[in-house]
Design an enzyme around this catalytic site. Structure first.
Site, PDB file in Angstrom:
ATOM      1  N   GLU A  50      33.758 -16.600   6.467  1.00  0.00           N
ATOM      2  CA  GLU A  50      33.934 -16.693   7.914  1.00  0.00           C
ATOM      3  C   GLU A  50      33.466 -15.385   8.548  1.00  0.00           C
ATOM      4  OE1 GLU A  50      34.854 -19.449   9.489  1.00  0.00           O
ATOM      5  OE2 GLU A  50      34.966 -20.375   7.522  1.00  0.00           O
ATOM      6  N   VAL A 100      36.725 -29.624   6.099  1.00  0.00           N
ATOM      7  CA  VAL A 100      37.297 -29.584   4.748  1.00  0.00           C
ATOM      8  C   VAL A 100      36.224 -29.916   3.718  1.00  0.00           C
ATOM      9  CG1 VAL A 100      39.081 -30.487   3.198  1.00  0.00           C
ATOM     10  CG2 VAL A 100      39.557 -30.320   5.649  1.00  0.00           C
ATOM     11  N   ASP A 140      42.038 -19.668   6.035  1.00  0.00           N
ATOM     12  CA  ASP A 140      41.028 -20.731   6.076  1.00  0.00           C
ATOM     13  C   ASP A 140      41.495 -21.922   5.224  1.00  0.00           C
ATOM     14  OD1 ASP A 140      38.025 -21.573   6.503  1.00  0.00           O
ATOM     15  OD2 ASP A 140      38.425 -21.791   4.365  1.00  0.00           O
ATOM     16  N   THR A 155      32.963 -28.967  13.261  1.00  0.00           N
ATOM     17  CA  THR A 155      33.161 -28.355  11.947  1.00  0.00           C
ATOM     18  C   THR A 155      34.150 -27.201  12.109  1.00  0.00           C
ATOM     19  OG1 THR A 155      31.259 -26.941  12.386  1.00  0.00           O
ATOM     20  CG2 THR A 155      30.856 -28.925  11.083  1.00  0.00           C
ATOM     21  N   VAL A 195      25.434 -23.322  11.390  1.00  0.00           N
ATOM     22  CA  VAL A 195      25.722 -24.759  11.289  1.00  0.00           C
ATOM     23  C   VAL A 195      24.885 -25.554  12.297  1.00  0.00           C
ATOM     24  CG1 VAL A 195      27.515 -26.537  11.422  1.00  0.00           C
ATOM     25  CG2 VAL A 195      28.054 -24.314  10.445  1.00  0.00           C
ATOM     26  N   LYS A 234      42.758 -25.878   6.269  1.00  0.00           N
ATOM     27  CA  LYS A 234      42.228 -27.115   5.679  1.00  0.00           C
ATOM     28  C   LYS A 234      43.353 -28.040   5.191  1.00  0.00           C
ATOM     29  CE  LYS A 234      37.887 -24.873   4.533  1.00  0.00           C
ATOM     30  NZ  LYS A 234      37.217 -23.945   3.636  1.00  0.00           N
ATOM     31  N   GLY A 243      28.210 -23.654   3.273  1.00  0.00           N
ATOM     32  CA  GLY A 243      26.746 -23.568   3.236  1.00  0.00           C
ATOM     33  C   GLY A 243      26.148 -24.286   4.431  1.00  0.00           C
TER      34      GLY A 243
HETATM   35  N1  HSE Z   1      34.558 -19.664   4.833  1.00  0.00           N
HETATM   36  C1  HSE Z   1      34.689 -21.002   4.357  1.00  0.00           C
HETATM   37  C2  HSE Z   1      34.646 -20.996   2.839  1.00  0.00           C
HETATM   38  C3  HSE Z   1      33.593 -21.843   4.923  1.00  0.00           C
HETATM   39  O1  HSE Z   1      34.333 -19.955   2.272  1.00  0.00           O
HETATM   40  O2  HSE Z   1      34.944 -22.003   2.225  1.00  0.00           O
HETATM   41  C4  HSE Z   1      33.813 -23.297   4.809  1.00  0.00           C
HETATM   42  O3  HSE Z   1      34.977 -23.722   5.447  1.00  0.00           O
END
Ligand code: HSE
Length: 317
Positions: free
Chosen positions: A199, A143, A210, A114, A16, A214, A300
């Site tokens: 991740e 998010v 994850d 992020t 990132v 969010k 991404g």
């Molecule tokens: N690991 C997360 C996903 C990355 O696959 O959406 C973005 O938050």
């Protein structure tokens, strides 16, 4: 946009961080950010870089290492007024990102992150601190990367949100879509890791944490009282190929009184059933508009960098 003079300190120069450096360099002229510069970078692996040159990414790729410096001391000694926190995700304690963000805010620096750790687990404390210090604490990239999500609400003043529902994890949606097409779970997970969606610890994706972080962040932003630790969370480990073929998606849902993450079989006419691969989508039900949708990549390198750039423009506006 003509902007006031600003300096940016980047914490964490992995995917990132490098994506943001690259995107910022390419877009700053067209955005009129001539007075804004990335003045410092600190990274566990690459060290402390002052006034990075344009070809810094090539330099570190060819093995160049800079002197090591502790992140907290870097924040304290930096004259940057904006700190970009791009270090790794820890959904247990939010550290070390939480200390990074808190230190920067205490010093009156704006923070863009992020990182879902501090955003999901320490939102209230950090938002109050930012308010007290008169700076911004922004987290669009947590998010759906740069794809508009909760920030759509900035365009709908006065709209009251009734509920939020979404497919918000690229890795699991990529796996479920691949299973729908006949691939097995582990091959699809490996591909998602290779593509940089997963991740560092992919159990956060696969087991729904994850996604849960969010929907917690969205709930915090909306002023709903759901805490990450109290969420009902189920991941995709038990989804069968047959269920994947029948449009089972990992769905996050919240309204004022309830919030959960679980695999759900969606009907064919449900817009969310058509969200494939790394794509994410969110449905926001409001009193004024009924249901509105946003769909796009949720992970991404450049897509996440776009989110940080969006936050940067919000700060400088
Ligand atoms: N690991 C997360 C996903 C990355 O696959 O959406 C973005 O938050």
């Amino acid at each position: 946009m003509t902007s006031k003079k600003s300096k940016i300190l980047i914490l964490g120069f992995g995917t990132v961080g490098q994506g943001f450096f690259d995107l910022f360099s390419r877009k700053k002229d067209s955005l009129g950010l001539n007075n804004v510069s990335i003045s410092e970078i600190v990274d566990m692996k690459y060290g402390h870089i002052i006034n990075p040159k344009q070809d810094i990414i090539r330099e570190i790729a060819s093995g160049k290492i800079f002197p090591q410096k502790d992140v907290i001391s870097t924040i304290k000694e930096s004259d940057a007024d904006i700190v970009c926190e791009f270090t790794w995700l820890n959904l247990k304690t939010a550290e070390p990102a939480y200390s990074h963000v808190r230190t920067a805010l205490e010093l009156g620096k704006h923070v863009i992150t992020t990182n879902k750790g501090p955003s999901a687990l320490k939102y209230k404390e950090l938002t109050e601190l930012a308010k007290k210090k008169g700076v911004k604490f922004l987290m669009k990239g947590t998010v759906m990367a740069g794809t508009p999500s909760f920030n759509i609400l900035d365009l709908l003043p006065g709209a009251e949100v009734k509920s939020v529902r979404g497919v918000m994890n690229g890795t699991t949606n990529y796996i479920l879509t691949s299973m729908e097409q006949g691939k097995n779970f582990s091959v699809a997970l490996k591909e998602a890791q290779e593509l940089g969606y997963a991740e560092a610890d992919p159990t956060n994706d696969v087991d729904g944490y994850d996604t849960a972080s969010k929907i917690t962040i969205i709930s915090h932003i909306l002023g709903w009282k759901h805490e990450f630790a109290d969420l009902k969370i189920e991941g995709i480990r038990n989804v069968t190929p047959e269920q994947a073929k029948a449009k089972t998606k990992l769905v996050a849902y919240a309204d004022r009184s309830t919030a959960y993450v679980r695999p759900m079989q969606l009907s064919k006419d449900d817009i969310l059933s058509g969200v494939s691969g790394v794509m994410n989508a969110i449905e926001i039900e409001t009193d004024t508009m009924g249901k509105i949708y946003s769909m796009g990549p949720g992970a991404g390198k450049i897509q996440t960098a776009q989110a940080a750039l969006t936050d940067l423009v919000t700060i400088l506006r």
